[in-house]
Design a protein around this motif. Structure first.
Motif, PDB file in Angstrom:
ATOM      1  N   SER A  97     -10.214  -0.858 -44.174  1.00 52.06           N
ATOM      2  CA  SER A  97     -10.647  -1.677 -42.909  1.00 52.06           C
ATOM      3  C   SER A  97     -11.692  -0.797 -42.280  1.00 52.06           C
ATOM      4  CB  SER A  97      -9.315  -1.707 -41.866  1.00 52.06           C
ATOM      5  OG  SER A  97      -8.736  -0.385 -41.867  1.00 52.06           O
ATOM      6  N   ALA A  99     -14.688  -1.130 -38.718  1.00 51.90           N
ATOM      7  CA  ALA A  99     -15.199  -1.909 -37.357  1.00 51.90           C
ATOM      8  C   ALA A  99     -16.492  -1.233 -37.216  1.00 51.90           C
ATOM      9  CB  ALA A  99     -14.352  -1.159 -36.234  1.00 51.90           C
ATOM     10  N   ALA A 105     -23.638  -6.067 -37.043  1.00 50.70           N
ATOM     11  CA  ALA A 105     -22.644  -6.859 -37.248  1.00 50.70           C
ATOM     12  C   ALA A 105     -23.437  -7.859 -38.371  1.00 50.70           C
ATOM     13  CB  ALA A 105     -21.862  -7.595 -36.598  1.00 50.70           C
ATOM     14  N   ARG A 126     -11.214  -5.678 -44.709  1.00 54.27           N
ATOM     15  CA  ARG A 126     -11.124  -6.489 -43.513  1.00 54.27           C
ATOM     16  C   ARG A 126     -12.192  -5.670 -42.440  1.00 54.27           C
ATOM     17  NH1 ARG A 126      -8.185  -5.328 -38.159  1.00 54.27           N
ATOM     18  NH2 ARG A 126      -7.585  -3.690 -38.724  1.00 54.27           N
ATOM     19  N   ALA A 127     -13.238  -6.340 -41.843  1.00 55.76           N
ATOM     20  CA  ALA A 127     -14.426  -6.041 -41.001  1.00 55.76           C
ATOM     21  C   ALA A 127     -14.239  -6.698 -39.853  1.00 55.76           C
ATOM     22  CB  ALA A 127     -15.649  -6.206 -41.967  1.00 55.76           C
ATOM     23  N   ILE A 128     -14.526  -6.034 -38.783  1.00 55.33           N
ATOM     24  CA  ILE A 128     -14.607  -6.562 -37.348  1.00 55.33           C
ATOM     25  C   ILE A 128     -15.871  -5.980 -36.553  1.00 55.33           C
ATOM     26  CG2 ILE A 128     -11.941  -6.986 -37.196  1.00 55.33           C
ATOM     27  CD1 ILE A 128     -11.680  -4.740 -35.699  1.00 55.33           C
ATOM     28  N   ASP A 129     -16.427  -6.775 -35.662  1.00 53.63           N
ATOM     29  CA  ASP A 129     -17.258  -6.146 -34.764  1.00 53.63           C
ATOM     30  C   ASP A 129     -16.803  -5.913 -33.449  1.00 53.63           C
ATOM     31  OD1 ASP A 129     -18.899  -8.655 -33.213  1.00 53.63           O
ATOM     32  OD2 ASP A 129     -17.817  -9.019 -35.285  1.00 53.63           O
ATOM     33  N   GLU A 130     -16.895  -4.502 -32.978  1.00 56.10           N
ATOM     34  CA  GLU A 130     -16.567  -4.450 -31.521  1.00 56.10           C
ATOM     35  C   GLU A 130     -17.487  -3.473 -30.905  1.00 56.10           C
ATOM     36  OE1 GLU A 130     -13.943  -5.451 -30.084  1.00 56.10           O
ATOM     37  OE2 GLU A 130     -12.542  -6.359 -31.648  1.00 56.10           O
ATOM     38  N   ASP A 134     -14.806   0.550 -28.476  1.00 57.89           N
ATOM     39  CA  ASP A 134     -13.588  -0.046 -29.043  1.00 57.89           C
ATOM     40  C   ASP A 134     -13.765   0.521 -30.600  1.00 57.89           C
ATOM     41  OD1 ASP A 134     -12.802  -1.260 -26.798  1.00 57.89           O
ATOM     42  OD2 ASP A 134     -13.885  -2.948 -27.155  1.00 57.89           O
ATOM     43  N   GLU A 143      -5.993   1.858 -36.565  1.00 55.22           N
ATOM     44  CA  GLU A 143      -6.329   0.400 -36.832  1.00 55.22           C
ATOM     45  C   GLU A 143      -7.240   0.118 -37.864  1.00 55.22           C
ATOM     46  OE1 GLU A 143      -5.698  -2.256 -33.427  1.00 55.22           O
ATOM     47  OE2 GLU A 143      -5.254  -0.286 -32.317  1.00 55.22           O
ATOM     48  N   VAL A 144      -8.364   0.987 -37.895  1.00 53.15           N
ATOM     49  CA  VAL A 144      -9.406   1.009 -38.859  1.00 53.15           C
ATOM     50  C   VAL A 144      -9.629   2.535 -39.482  1.00 53.15           C
ATOM     51  CG1 VAL A 144     -10.538  -1.085 -37.863  1.00 53.15           C
ATOM     52  CG2 VAL A 144     -11.251   1.191 -37.353  1.00 53.15           C
ATOM     53  N   ASN A 222     -23.096 -12.762 -28.856  1.00 55.17           N
ATOM     54  CA  ASN A 222     -23.425 -12.992 -30.225  1.00 55.17           C
ATOM     55  C   ASN A 222     -24.913 -12.827 -30.330  1.00 55.17           C
ATOM     56  OD1 ASN A 222     -24.356 -15.380 -32.250  1.00 55.17           O
ATOM     57  ND2 ASN A 222     -22.294 -14.674 -32.637  1.00 55.17           N
TER      58      ASN A 222
END
Length: 302
Positions: A97, A99, A105, A126-130, A134, A143-144, A222
């Motif tokens: 995971s 972030a 991103a 699992r990849a997210i942008d924050e 964060d 969590e990551v 964005n």
């Protein structure tokens, strides 16, 4: 409590049963025939009854025929679990995971994921942008496992490996008057501009850079929509070097100075916590890939 059955003994038993030969069982497990005979005696002693008919060439007794499917199932489970454990150890299995701060991103993250997936095709990612704050929080909470973000106040639990020193610049259309000026422009030149804010503005606020920075007339988080807004003439924005748009977008990137504002970007993980091999591979690749991206974008390596 009886001693556990030895996997090697079960393997030898099944080879002898399948081939009707103690010699082939010995050859298949790289043991002497005497060692296999002793192992079968030990196995029979543990079960309390003969597994092979006496005086006959590896012929199973009714007990031997009854336990053979059980031993085969146990051996298959053992081999499957051992192989899965080895895959974890080799980094071929194990979830990852990640972030990443929004300014990386869109352009950098897909390249990182493509490179990692090519060398680790079985890994679930699992990849997210924050925002950077964060990203730190997500790494700290577990969590990551890996984060890529700007440096924030350090915590004892999070390790930060700096990679890039990232300065800021004005992003505007190439026809904009400020794009025609040679060299950096002062932050004060933004005072009369319609400034579009974005996620990186958290780094810029309260630095006495002007009211346009602290209170932009529009905020677009964005990156693709942000650049489209600038292209359409809605206004100008400020981005770090690592997020500067490509020349093909028709936009210019003009360094801002007086003062020069920089952020340190790096890779995060939890301190004093050994990473899964799959995660360690992602962490190492993120460091290498980010350094390459930094050079390509013209930012400064730390």
């Amino acid at each position: 409590m009886p001693p556990p059955l030895k996997i090697q003994h079960l393997r030898q038993f099944l080879l002898a049963a399948d081939h009707g030969s103690f010699r082939l069982a010995a050859e298949g497990t790289f043991r002497s025939q005497a060692a296999v005979s002793a192992a079968m005696q030990d196995l029979e002693q543990q079960l309390g009854a003969p597994l092979f008919e006496p005086g006959k060439r590896a012929q199973l007794t009714p007990l031997g025929a009854s336990v053979a499917p059980l031993f085969r199932e146990l051996l298959a489970t053992h081999d499957r679990v051992l192989d899965a454990a080895r895959q974890f150890g080799l980094g071929s299995q194990g979830p990852v995971s990640l972030a990443v701060m929004p300014s990386l991103a869109d352009e950098w993250l897909p390249r990182l994921l493509e490179r990692y997936a090519r060398s680790h095709p079985a890994i679930r990612i699992r990849a997210i942008d924050e925002p950077s704050q964060d990203v730190h929080r997500l790494v700290l909470s577990g969590e990551v496992q890996v984060g890529v973000a700007g440096q924030v106040p350090r915590t004892a639990e999070v390790a930060f490996a700096p990679v890039a020193r990232d300065a800021f610049g004005l992003v505007c259309r190439k026809s904009h008057p400020l794009a025609r000026r040679r060299g950096p422009v002062p932050w004060s030149a933004l005072a009369g501009e319609r400034l579009i804010g974005n996620a990186t503005f958290d780094t810029l606020r309260n630095r006495q850079l002007g009211s346009a920075i602290d209170d932009p007339f529009m905020v677009v988080s964005n990156r693709a929509s942000l650049l489209a807004s600038v292209v359409s003439g809605l206004g100008v924005t400020v981005l770090p070097v690592l997020a500067r748009p490509a020349a093909s977008t028709g936009l210019a990137f003009v360094p801002l100075a007086g003062p020069t504002v920089e952020r340190i970007v790096g890779v995060l993980s939890r301190k004093e916590e050994t990473l899964l091999p799959s995660v360690a591979a992602m962490h190492a690749l993120a460091l290498r890939s980010l350094a390459q991206f930094t050079r390509r974008k013209g930012a400064e390596l730390v």
